[in-house]
Scaffold this active site. Structure first.
Site: not given
Ligand code: KIV
Length: 316
Positions: A76, A214
């Site tokens: 997202d 993260e």
């Molecule tokens: O939305 C995204 O790109 C993510 C990654 C940072 C893991 O959740």
């Protein structure tokens, strides 16, 4: 700037009258087996790092797949890096499905994970299950990703029971930007470390096939990775995770923002595109594009017929 022609057949004797992307025929031309949650687990168990990257459209997803990246996430994050939103919160189901379909059409090998957007799994379990199934059934994802710790365990179990593999996501979870008070590294105190370790355990017990870590200290990511029976995929979590993921636009300097500490720019996409765009603008402004060779022409016969009628037309 030199003009690069990647497809010499375009514009050659047989005229190609559209700007087309050459789609691949069905099947897997590289004869590579499709990456699955099982093959990701095998990588963890055998100590082979899992490679993962985000992608949001057909051409970049295809390049990522052809580069041999194991997992592609339609994150997202597309809300920020593709759609120009301030954060990920406004991203809708329709936007995620639209981009997931494009990426699914491009992949032959990589494991395709779709992010469930904010609000799509925070209401009733029934609605969350319905939304998750849409990613698999309508958009071609092999798994969905949801943010949150132990509080999501029940939902992970429910989706797993509905045959939707789930990638969990803990630590810095961008959909919680307001409740976290900004984008901050998580899990820095002993209590917070224990909470995140417990979250990882609960999500694994509920059936998560992988866990994204993260924005947490390297030491905590190493501890969770060692304790976890499923692969951990780190972003801003140090090198001891079972795999690494980055946002495509971070890798190519396409975010119009200073790079975060945890990213690495492998190419300057902004400089590359800017230089080509300026050359194009200059060529058009100087009547240098298109050239005669880049133009369509009447056949000799039609030109001769016109030449034959023109003097008469002029006399009349
Ligand atoms: O939305 C995204 O790109 C993510 C990654 C940072 C893991 O959740």
């Amino acid at each position: 700037m030199p003009v690069i022609r990647l497809h010499p057949q375009f514009g050659a004797a047989l005229e190609n009258i559209m700007s087309v992307t050459q789609l691949r025929a069905g099947g897997n031309p590289l004869s590579l087996p499709r990456v699955t949650s099982d093959s990701l687990l095998t990588k963890k168990r055998t100590g082979h790092p899992i490679t993962a990257l985000t992608a949001y459209d057909y051409p970049t997803a295809r390049l990522v797949d052809e580069a041999g990246i194991d997992m592609v996430l339609v994150g997202d994050s597309l809300g920020m890096v593709v759609l120009g939103y301030e954060n990920t919160l406004p991203v809708t189901m329709d936007e995620m499905l639209h981009h997931t379909r494009a990426v699914a059409r491009a992949l032959r090998r990589a494991f395709l994970v779709a992010d469930m957007p904010y609000g799509s799994y925070h209401g009733s379990p029934r609605e969350a299950t319905h939304n998750a199934i849409r990613f698999v059934k309508d958009a071609g994802a092999q798994a969905v990703k949801i943010e949150g710790g132990g509080v999501r365990a029940e939902l992970v179990k429910r989706l797993t029971d509905a045959e939707v593999p789930v990638v969990a996501h803990i630590g810095l979870t961008p959909q919680s930007v307001h409740s976290m008070g900004g984008y901050r590294v998580q899990g820095k105190s002993l209590d917070a470390m224990d909470r995140l370790s417990a979250d990882a355990r609960a999500l694994e017990d509920a059936g998560a096939v992988a866990i994204v870590l993260e924005g947490i200290p390297r030491e905590l990511a190493a501890r969770i990775t060692a304790q976890s029976g499923v692969p951990t995929i780190g972003i801003g979590a140090g090198p001891d995770c079972d795999g690494q993921i980055l946002v495509f636009h971070d890798l190519f300097n396409l975010t119009f923002a200073p790079a975060a500490k945890f990213t690495r720019q492998y190419a300057d996409g902004a400089a590359f595109f800017s230089s080509a765009l300026q050359s194009y603008r200059d060529d058009v402004a100087a009547h240098k594009f298109p050239s005669d060779a880049e133009s369509y022409h009447l056949s000799r016969e039609v030109q001769a017929a016109i030449a034959a009628t023109e003097p008469r037309a002029r006399k009349a």
